[in-house]
Scaffold this motif. Structure first.
Motif, PDB file in Angstrom:
ATOM      1  N   UNK A   1      25.914  42.677 -49.506  1.00 56.80           N
ATOM      2  CA  UNK A   1      25.749  44.227 -50.232  1.00 56.80           C
ATOM      3  C   UNK A   1      26.779  45.152 -50.027  1.00 56.80           C
ATOM      4  N   UNK A   2      28.415  44.946 -50.824  1.00 56.18           N
ATOM      5  CA  UNK A   2      29.960  45.769 -50.033  1.00 56.18           C
ATOM      6  C   UNK A   2      30.312  47.054 -51.414  1.00 56.18           C
ATOM      7  N   UNK A   3      28.817  47.603 -51.703  1.00 58.17           N
ATOM      8  CA  UNK A   3      29.473  48.578 -52.721  1.00 58.17           C
ATOM      9  C   UNK A   3      30.795  48.909 -53.219  1.00 58.17           C
ATOM     10  N   UNK A   4      31.667  48.644 -54.600  1.00 56.14           N
ATOM     11  CA  UNK A   4      32.678  49.195 -54.470  1.00 56.14           C
ATOM     12  C   UNK A   4      32.448  50.011 -55.720  1.00 56.14           C
ATOM     13  N   UNK A   5      32.478  51.650 -55.526  1.00 52.47           N
ATOM     14  CA  UNK A   5      32.202  52.204 -56.671  1.00 52.47           C
ATOM     15  C   UNK A   5      33.778  52.117 -58.218  1.00 52.47           C
ATOM     16  N   UNK A   6      34.711  51.856 -57.256  1.00 47.55           N
ATOM     17  CA  UNK A   6      36.151  51.996 -57.964  1.00 47.55           C
ATOM     18  C   UNK A   6      35.953  50.657 -59.479  1.00 47.55           C
ATOM     19  N   UNK A   7      35.454  49.733 -58.559  1.00 53.61           N
ATOM     20  CA  UNK A   7      35.256  48.563 -59.866  1.00 53.61           C
ATOM     21  C   UNK A   7      33.909  48.641 -60.373  1.00 53.61           C
ATOM     22  N   UNK A   8      32.828  48.982 -59.351  1.00 47.56           N
ATOM     23  CA  UNK A   8      31.863  48.736 -60.117  1.00 47.56           C
ATOM     24  C   UNK A   8      30.401  47.264 -60.135  1.00 47.56           C
TER      25      UNK A   8
ATOM     26  N   UNK B   1      22.911  40.627 -62.311  1.00 44.55           N
ATOM     27  CA  UNK B   1      22.399  41.174 -61.971  1.00 44.55           C
ATOM     28  C   UNK B   1      22.951  41.733 -60.415  1.00 44.55           C
ATOM     29  N   UNK B   2      22.958  41.660 -60.110  1.00 46.05           N
ATOM     30  CA  UNK B   2      23.936  41.489 -58.386  1.00 46.05           C
ATOM     31  C   UNK B   2      24.801  41.732 -57.707  1.00 46.05           C
ATOM     32  N   UNK B   3      25.776  41.886 -58.949  1.00 45.65           N
ATOM     33  CA  UNK B   3      26.976  41.648 -58.381  1.00 45.65           C
ATOM     34  C   UNK B   3      27.512  43.603 -59.718  1.00 45.65           C
ATOM     35  N   UNK B   4      26.399  43.262 -59.739  1.00 42.31           N
ATOM     36  CA  UNK B   4      27.247  44.539 -60.817  1.00 42.31           C
ATOM     37  C   UNK B   4      26.293  46.041 -60.370  1.00 42.31           C
ATOM     38  N   UNK B   5      24.918  46.124 -60.347  1.00 46.38           N
ATOM     39  CA  UNK B   5      24.022  47.362 -59.479  1.00 46.38           C
ATOM     40  C   UNK B   5      23.164  47.007 -58.695  1.00 46.38           C
ATOM     41  N   UNK B   6      23.135  48.261 -57.776  1.00 47.99           N
ATOM     42  CA  UNK B   6      21.673  48.092 -57.340  1.00 47.99           C
ATOM     43  C   UNK B   6      20.470  47.698 -57.169  1.00 47.99           C
ATOM     44  N   UNK B   7      19.861  46.385 -57.171  1.00 52.89           N
ATOM     45  CA  UNK B   7      19.074  45.492 -57.421  1.00 52.89           C
ATOM     46  C   UNK B   7      18.387  44.775 -56.386  1.00 52.89           C
ATOM     47  N   UNK B   8      18.207  45.296 -55.015  1.00 51.80           N
ATOM     48  CA  UNK B   8      17.549  45.119 -54.059  1.00 51.80           C
ATOM     49  C   UNK B   8      17.216  46.576 -53.010  1.00 51.80           C
ATOM     50  N   UNK B   9      15.542  46.091 -52.751  1.00 48.45           N
ATOM     51  CA  UNK B   9      14.648  48.046 -52.813  1.00 48.45           C
ATOM     52  C   UNK B   9      13.824  47.329 -51.499  1.00 48.45           C
ATOM     53  N   UNK B  10      13.603  48.322 -50.557  1.00 48.26           N
ATOM     54  CA  UNK B  10      12.279  48.265 -49.731  1.00 48.26           C
ATOM     55  C   UNK B  10      11.111  48.284 -50.394  1.00 48.26           C
ATOM     56  N   UNK B  11      10.230  47.711 -49.846  1.00 51.13           N
ATOM     57  CA  UNK B  11       8.993  47.730 -50.265  1.00 51.13           C
ATOM     58  C   UNK B  11       7.884  48.978 -50.151  1.00 51.13           C
TER      59      UNK B  11
END
Lengths: 439, 439
Positions: free
Chosen positions: A173-180, B67-77
């Motif tokens: 997980x390496x979130x980058x707001x600019x590129x999405x 899905x993984x590349x483009x948005x938050x999609x993992x979450x705590x139980x």
């Protein structure tokens, strides 16, 4: 030396809850467990871990009457309990017992991964296979799985859980707001597990736990247990009534670990030990006798019946204990010696029920702080153990003598840490952090 | 008016995590959730509740890449997360989403009962049935249960859980050290459930929860959902895009509750609502437009594909959205109107993907604190809702305007509590505490 505290709703001694120094039993009060965890953390223990069964011990007499009336027998669910403790503590490891016989690997992998995250790398799973028909009947079955099937299932279950923990590589997980771009999808893997008991595709929907894998504990004595644990476990919790048997078991276990291609130090062996600490050896023996006098033999037999998966009420209390070595289907390995001893002594059913639940065949270390420290030192020095799972006779007070007097004595001798050195439970235990198999 | 806060790893708006005012996404950091829960508690909200899915939304394109590349999609139980929050909060209710399709009623009853104890009566269960094949494949199935089967299973599942919560009557545990009597066994009952989906004997091994039954939440729009929820739920969480549809749904739902012989007030109806609060209406609309510009249509389609249980990558992004009303097997009811609207407007696949994930068809209340308070007041006054499930566009900051400006405005108008009056979530919601059916 590693020290874990075994946490039950009222201590491990069957008479413990009735002792004058025991507090009122508060099995569902978070404050009770928080206080216990903070005491253990103040003493720098490696871990607190929570026992479990998936039902009441109602085999004896075929109903709840004997068991519910005579002893504490209801308890909080361990995963939610250690999650609640994760926020109340900062360093101590937190272990929960979860059976592989009535659960799904995806849920178990996910819950322990979550607790590992929420606690900053302090989670441990005590993987058990359950013992009794009383548990089976809460999950749609008339009878418990047989010994071979449930261990085979456990072996595959642990394998699936470890694969799921590996399904996210480090730092995916390496979130980058600019590129999405949120995460690196090349670091997230299907496990595509297809086995005899489970089909699980993955990936887990929890990112890689801080410990890589939460610590996996297994408990048992049978050959089947040893076969699995020497391959799969990070820590084993065993029943050893005395030093000699513990030394033999330790040598055999570590040899099999090595034969499986793992360093012997990569699996820690911690026998259970009930400490009874007095100001003097005499006072400790007096406390032990006081506790023994509080045991209700029938309460003991309800526990024993549950663990054996056999209704002992079929046999009169004052008659001889029967030879059930080939009959019982619960914890078989654990009762072979108990029954052999009973037959040799010609003990009655009531006598065996009362004697067994004093310490459940775990070793008892009763004495002054110095005496108890001597026992622990000898077991570790003579390679009978890597440490101990402490089983206080009653709670919360029944562990105070150990924590405030024996632990400082062990620290003075250089046998136990004075401060936590690392952040995670694996750090405390000196266990490596596994790499993802998919990396 | 009742207010619950819907808690996800990054807020509900698909562009939310990319907004400059949103913090870095920390989906597995207890501190993030603790801060959120404490803010909601300071504002006297009824409850925080945690969303869930049992896998990644990987149907779109048949893999995790999109899905993984483009948005938050993992979450705590969720169960372990709310257990961790139980110790960090003291008054606010804590809800967790748990699917009935891949779990065992004994585990679910036990975990919620435990959390209810550890939190002093603040637990709620959002019972869902799951939606996608991606989830099924983590639990040994090739495809998700069909709509009718999963609702039938859910109905029986909730029934079993409520029986287990009843299996210990009030005050069954009465430990007496002197006599050795621990509990009154006449107050502990087998449930002996034998149904189409489950055989569960009980009793639970947790004593009766402080709330009697933790609060049961159900979410949905279909007739099957309504049939079950009007009999089984304590609170329903619904999707209503506007006031008129909400009023019709409210009237129909409450009438069916009454027809089932329950007081209409015994089930609270809380539509989801996304608040976007600015200093002025214009500023709020600007924020809304800013957020909308951050939506990645493909990220939206990965979410939509998961919820529909249908891979939308089969259709070109710039082609017309297809008529899938009879094809989708996920959240059917919820998408009938979305698809009809898309067909009417002649919208492209990309346009629908982007539009849907702005608020997932939940109503949006964008405006100054006064404007947003006016909207809430109107919905409640005109019998469209008993309150709202707040769905912040991003977290943690995206709910601050609501909590610090709209809540005080509602308090000034006498529409929302200034202090908690009771101890339990049932107290906050004005729900009766059920008696044990076995008493």
């Amino acid at each position: 030396m590693h020290l874990a505290l075994f946490c039950t709703e009222a201590g491990m001694h069957a008479g413990g809850w009735r002792h004058p120094d025991a507090g009122a039993v508060r099995p569902f009060d978070l404050g009770f467990y928080r206080e216990l965890a903070l005491k253990a953390e103040a003493a720098k223990l490696d871990m607190l871990f929570v026992a479990d069964k998936l039902g009441l011990d109602d085999l004896y007499g075929g109903g709840v009457a004997a068991t519910v009336a005579r002893r504490p027998n209801a308890r909080p669910e361990p995963l939610t309990l250690i999650a609640a403790l994760a926020g109340a503590t900062s360093r101590i490891g937190l272990g929960a017992t979860v059976s592989t016989s009535y659960a799904e690997p995806y849920h178990v992998a996910r819950m322990f991964a979550t607790i590992d995250h929420l606690s900053g790398g302090r989670a441990a799973w005590n993987a058990v296979t359950s013992v009794s028909d009383s548990e089976a009947r809460n999950f749609g079955r008339a009878a418990h799985l047989d010994h071979a099937s449930r261990y085979e299932r456990a072996d595959e279950f642990i394998d699936v859980v470890r694969k799921l923990w590996d399904s996210w590589e480090e730092d995916a997980i390496r979130p980058d707001k600019a590129s999405g771009r949120f995460a690196d999808d090349r670091r997230v893997h299907y496990i595509d597990h297809e086995g005899r008991h489970f089909r699980v595709r993955g990936p887990l929907n929890v990112e890689r736990p801080p410990q890589g894998h939460p610590v996996v504990i297994q408990a048992g004595v049978s050959g089947t247990f040893q076969d699995i644990a020497t391959r799969q476990a990070d820590l084993v919790f065993t029943v050893q009534p005395d030093l000699d048997s513990a030394k033999r078991a330790y040598a055999a276990f570590k040899a099999q670990v090595a034969a499986n291609g793992r360093p012997p130090g990569s699996v820690k062996m911690l026998p259970g030990l009930m400490p009874i600490v007095g100001r003097s050896d005499t006072e400790a023996e007096d406390i032990r006798a006081e506790l023994r006098a509080l045991i209700d033999p029938v309460a003991g037999l309800t526990f024993m019946s549950g663990s054996m998966n056999y209704d002992l009420s079929r046999h009169p209390l004052d008659g001889p204990f029967p030879d059930l070595r080939d009959v019982i289907t619960g914890s078989r390995g654990r009762f072979q010696r108990v029954i052999a001893d009973a037959l040799e002594r010609g003990a009655t059913v009531a006598e065996v029920g009362a004697a067994y639940v004093e310490s459940l065949s775990f070793a008892v270390a009763a004495g002054s702080p110095k005496t108890v420290a001597d026992i622990l030192e000898q077991w570790v020095t003579e390679q009978a153990a890597d440490g101990f799972v402490l089983m206080p006779p009653y709670l919360p007070g029944g562990v105070d003598g150990f924590l405030t007097q024996v632990v400082p004595e062990l620290q003075r001798r250089g046998l136990f840490r004075r401060e936590y050195c690392g952040a995670t439970l694996r750090d405390h235990l000196g266990l490596d952090r596994p790499a993802s198999r998919y990396a």
